[in-house]
Design an enzyme around this catalytic site. Sequence first.
Site, mmCIF file in Angstrom:
data_model
loop_
_atom_site.group_PDB
_atom_site.id
_atom_site.type_symbol
_atom_site.label_atom_id
_atom_site.label_comp_id
_atom_site.label_asym_id
_atom_site.label_seq_id
_atom_site.Cartn_x
_atom_site.Cartn_y
_atom_site.Cartn_z
ATOM 1 N N ASP A 210 81.393 8.767 14.023
ATOM 2 C CA ASP A 210 82.245 8.868 12.834
ATOM 3 C C ASP A 210 81.732 7.915 11.751
ATOM 4 O OD1 ASP A 210 83.860 10.575 14.237
ATOM 5 O OD2 ASP A 210 85.384 9.060 14.699
HETATM 6 N N1 URA Z 1 84.953 8.630 19.462
HETATM 7 C C1 URA Z 1 85.451 8.510 18.203
HETATM 8 O O1 URA Z 1 86.654 8.607 17.988
HETATM 9 N N2 URA Z 1 84.549 8.308 17.201
HETATM 10 C C2 URA Z 1 83.232 8.165 17.393
HETATM 11 O O2 URA Z 1 82.485 7.944 16.430
HETATM 12 C C3 URA Z 1 82.739 8.273 18.697
HETATM 13 C C4 URA Z 1 83.620 8.497 19.731
#
Ligand code: URA
Length: 240
Positions: A102
């Site tokens: 993310d």
């Molecule tokens: N889980 C999440 O919520 N975000 C990420 O970037 C990776 C795993």
Amino acid sequence: MKLDRLLAHHRSMGRNAAKRAIAAGRVSLNGQRSLDGHAQTDRFCTVCLDEEIVQQGQRALYLMMHKPVGLLSATKDAKHPTVLDAITDPDKESLHLAGRLDRSTSGLLLLTNDGRWSKQLMAADFKVPKVYRVELDRDPAADAVEAFARGFHFHTENITTLPARLELLAPRLARVTLHEGRYHQIKRMFHRVGCRVTALHRQQVGQLCLPQDLHPGQWRPMTPDETALALLGSEAPIGN
Ligand code: URA
């Protein structure tokens, strides 16, 4: 593609003529004479007939990045800076991402132009651990460790998450090991046990750890050992 076929294709010769040239020792594969017409080649192989280059191998790229918070895990975006914008390699346009994080997540991110390697990494997804350090706004519910190990049903996708390991390291600080990568997976899992993720950082993919000397925003080529480590599963699957 097999070597005899590649030769036949690039030199507009028949397959039998290509086989004969190989048998006569006129063909080299990555600098070594090859007598095996069935040898597998790809776009990273250099093939010569006598001294002439039939195919110039492309440069295979395997990069690791310490993704900082704020960069998008994408190669192009109209609105936000992407991880590719931070890379200066002259062949960066050939890269794709081997897994995403993310925008608000930091940590180990892998990029390559070798589709076979990234496919292997994805195919092994269920056994390749990904380890995250998680900061929380409050401590999770008392049964959170068991709930992570059991899995959560995500209604939107109609899937149940694979068993995940939750380790509570300190107040509002945890380590999570996943064997898959669903959309916002860790954030959604913690939401189910009553808390919000305030910071998320990926420390490890397979048996490859983010090097301590790779600072946020920095990247470097991976060594061949590191590309192999990223594909390695853990000894004991969670739940056993
Ligand atoms: N889980 C999440 O919520 N975000 C990420 O970037 C990776 C795993």
